[in-house]
Design a protein around this motif. Structure first.
Motif, PDB file in Angstrom:
ATOM      1  N   ALA A  54       5.297  15.996   9.071  1.00  0.00           N
ATOM      2  CA  ALA A  54       5.856  14.654   9.242  1.00  0.00           C
ATOM      3  C   ALA A  54       5.824  13.952   7.896  1.00  0.00           C
ATOM      4  N   VAL A  55       6.876  13.214   7.598  1.00  0.00           N
ATOM      5  CA  VAL A  55       7.031  12.583   6.283  1.00  0.00           C
ATOM      6  C   VAL A  55       7.325  11.103   6.466  1.00  0.00           C
ATOM      7  N   ALA A  56       6.759  10.277   5.583  1.00  0.00           N
ATOM      8  CA  ALA A  56       7.033   8.843   5.610  1.00  0.00           C
ATOM      9  C   ALA A  56       7.113   8.322   4.182  1.00  0.00           C
ATOM     10  N   ARG A  57       7.928   7.309   4.002  1.00  0.00           N
ATOM     11  CA  ARG A  57       8.049   6.624   2.715  1.00  0.00           C
ATOM     12  C   ARG A  57       7.167   5.379   2.781  1.00  0.00           C
ATOM     13  N   LEU A  58       6.126   5.334   1.945  1.00  0.00           N
ATOM     14  CA  LEU A  58       5.141   4.263   2.004  1.00  0.00           C
ATOM     15  C   LEU A  58       5.407   3.231   0.911  1.00  0.00           C
ATOM     16  N   ASP A  59       5.667   1.995   1.323  1.00  0.00           N
ATOM     17  CA  ASP A  59       5.797   0.882   0.395  1.00  0.00           C
ATOM     18  C   ASP A  59       4.397   0.307   0.189  1.00  0.00           C
ATOM     19  N   LEU A  60       3.778   0.626  -0.948  1.00  0.00           N
ATOM     20  CA  LEU A  60       2.385   0.254  -1.161  1.00  0.00           C
ATOM     21  C   LEU A  60       2.185  -1.252  -1.293  1.00  0.00           C
ATOM     22  N   SER A  61       3.269  -1.997  -1.529  1.00  0.00           N
ATOM     23  CA  SER A  61       3.134  -3.454  -1.557  1.00  0.00           C
ATOM     24  C   SER A  61       2.775  -4.000  -0.175  1.00  0.00           C
ATOM     25  N   ALA A  62       2.964  -3.197   0.871  1.00  0.00           N
ATOM     26  CA  ALA A  62       2.606  -3.623   2.220  1.00  0.00           C
ATOM     27  C   ALA A  62       1.105  -3.853   2.354  1.00  0.00           C
ATOM     28  N   VAL A  63       0.305  -3.201   1.506  1.00  0.00           N
ATOM     29  CA  VAL A  63      -1.145  -3.401   1.544  1.00  0.00           C
ATOM     30  C   VAL A  63      -1.482  -4.829   1.118  1.00  0.00           C
ATOM     31  N   ASP A  64      -0.934  -5.265  -0.013  1.00  0.00           N
ATOM     32  CA  ASP A  64      -1.187  -6.636  -0.465  1.00  0.00           C
ATOM     33  C   ASP A  64      -0.615  -7.651   0.519  1.00  0.00           C
ATOM     34  N   ALA A  65       0.515  -7.327   1.108  1.00  0.00           N
ATOM     35  CA  ALA A  65       1.120  -8.241   2.084  1.00  0.00           C
ATOM     36  C   ALA A  65       0.214  -8.414   3.296  1.00  0.00           C
ATOM     37  N   ALA A  66      -0.342  -7.320   3.795  1.00  0.00           N
ATOM     38  CA  ALA A  66      -1.233  -7.401   4.949  1.00  0.00           C
ATOM     39  C   ALA A  66      -2.507  -8.160   4.605  1.00  0.00           C
ATOM     40  N   ARG A  67      -3.031  -7.910   3.408  1.00  0.00           N
ATOM     41  CA  ARG A  67      -4.259  -8.598   2.995  1.00  0.00           C
ATOM     42  C   ARG A  67      -4.007 -10.082   2.731  1.00  0.00           C
ATOM     43  N   GLY A  68      -2.759 -10.428   2.394  1.00  0.00           N
ATOM     44  CA  GLY A  68      -2.414 -11.826   2.240  1.00  0.00           C
ATOM     45  C   GLY A  68      -2.357 -12.551   3.571  1.00  0.00           C
ATOM     46  N   LYS A  69      -1.894 -11.865   4.600  1.00  0.00           N
ATOM     47  CA  LYS A  69      -1.798 -12.478   5.928  1.00  0.00           C
ATOM     48  C   LYS A  69      -3.178 -12.608   6.582  1.00  0.00           C
ATOM     49  N   ILE A  70      -3.957 -11.545   6.509  1.00  0.00           N
ATOM     50  CA  ILE A  70      -5.292 -11.542   7.118  1.00  0.00           C
ATOM     51  C   ILE A  70      -6.291 -11.081   6.051  1.00  0.00           C
ATOM     52  N   PRO A  71      -6.826 -12.016   5.266  1.00  0.00           N
ATOM     53  CA  PRO A  71      -7.683 -11.646   4.134  1.00  0.00           C
ATOM     54  C   PRO A  71      -9.129 -11.383   4.539  1.00  0.00           C
ATOM     55  N   ASN A  72      -9.326 -10.499   5.515  1.00  0.00           N
ATOM     56  CA  ASN A  72     -10.675 -10.282   6.020  1.00  0.00           C
ATOM     57  C   ASN A  72     -11.608  -9.661   4.985  1.00  0.00           C
TER      58      ASN A  72
END
Length: 284
Positions: A250-268
């Motif tokens: 299985a293959v996926a294209r990972l946009d690593l900026s999604a990590v910072d985006a998630a941490r911006g929304k929920i900065p736990n």
């Protein structure tokens, strides 16, 4: 956009490394042919073998291990980062190490990691496991950093049962990991109950991608593993999955900026606070 094309390779490893080398070469080649720059294989890529004496009698030291040698060659041949989820390596005292490896596009070893937590459990229906009889537990977490097409990858390591110990993944996330990994040979019984929920939880609580290649199906040693190799995004969404327990990719294209985006929304990770752990009973 900082993207990484990642692949999980699902295997049904036998007791014989020579047989598994054939499957490894074919499946890694398929993943690379589909554009993957990072390819992960399951725990026990080299051999799934419950017979302790057979396994230990056929172990090689790292420099002589056929899976290690083949992985370096395949990484160089396909110009990829190849993550061998783990394979059994000879360790001191007549024991084995359950060791993961990451090889770079030039075939050099980037990092290795020994599984820390031993699967010593008694499940329903008489299913029982004692990994500590065969394997020496690891003592350190591991993090690898590399760049692919402008994507700054910071990869945290774990193997299978480690996924039930969230403190390992939290430590790696706090050290900067934007991808966590948990290649596995999860039993069917525990996989049906916990595979997806545990992996999604580790991704969500650390706001990271989670990549977990798995063994699947009934193996030559009699065990049955769950399969469902998977890639999960930082919001807990499944980005790619091998459906079922058959070998595959299985293959996926990972946009690593999604990590910072998630941490911006929920900065736990930032919102953590110290707390006391004095649980002495107090009079009311």
């Amino acid at each position: 956009m900082a993207e990484l094309v990642a692949a999980v390779v699902q295997m049904r490893s036998t007791m014989e490394p020579s047989e598994n080398l054939v499957a490894l070469e074919q499946l890694v080649g398929e993943a690379a042919g589909r554009g993957a720059a990072y390819v992960q294989t399951p725990e026990m890529t080299g051999a799934v073998c419950r017979d302790r004496d057979h396994l230990l009698a056929n172990l090689k030291p790292e420099q002589d291990d056929p899976i290690v040698k083949a992985a370096a060659t395949l990484a160089r041949r396909h110009a990829i980062y190849l993550h061998i989820g783990s394979t059994a390596i000879r360790a001191p005292g007549g024991m084995a190490a359950n060791r993961a490896f990451l090889f770079g596009p030039d075939g050099t070893r980037v990092e290795s990691y020994d599984k820390i937590h031993m699967f010593d459990v008694d499940l329903d229906n008489g299913e029982s496991w004692r990994e500590s009889r065969t394997y020496v537990p690891g003592e350190r977490a591991a993090l690898a950093r590399f760049s692919v097409d402008g994507a700054d990858v910071r990869l945290g390591f774990a193997v299978c049962y480690d996924m039930r110990f969230p403190e390992l993944f939290r430590a790696e996330a706090l050290a900067g990991a934007n991808i966590l990994t948990a290649p596995a040979a999860f039993t069917r019984q525990t996989g049906e109950a916990h595979w997806h929920v545990l992996l999604r939880a580790r991704a969500i609580e650390n706001n990271t991608f989670m990549i977990a290649a798995a063994q699947g199906g009934r193996h030559a040693d009699g065990r049955e593993t769950y399969g469902h190799s998977i890639i999960i995004d930082p919001w807990g969404k499944v980005a790619a999955e091998v459906d079922g327990d058959e070998p595959g990719v299985a293959v996926a294209r990972l946009d690593l900026s999604a990590v910072d985006a998630a941490r911006g929304k929920i900065p736990n990770l930032k919102n953590r606070r110290p707390f006391a752990t004095d649980f002495t009973a107090r009079a009311s």
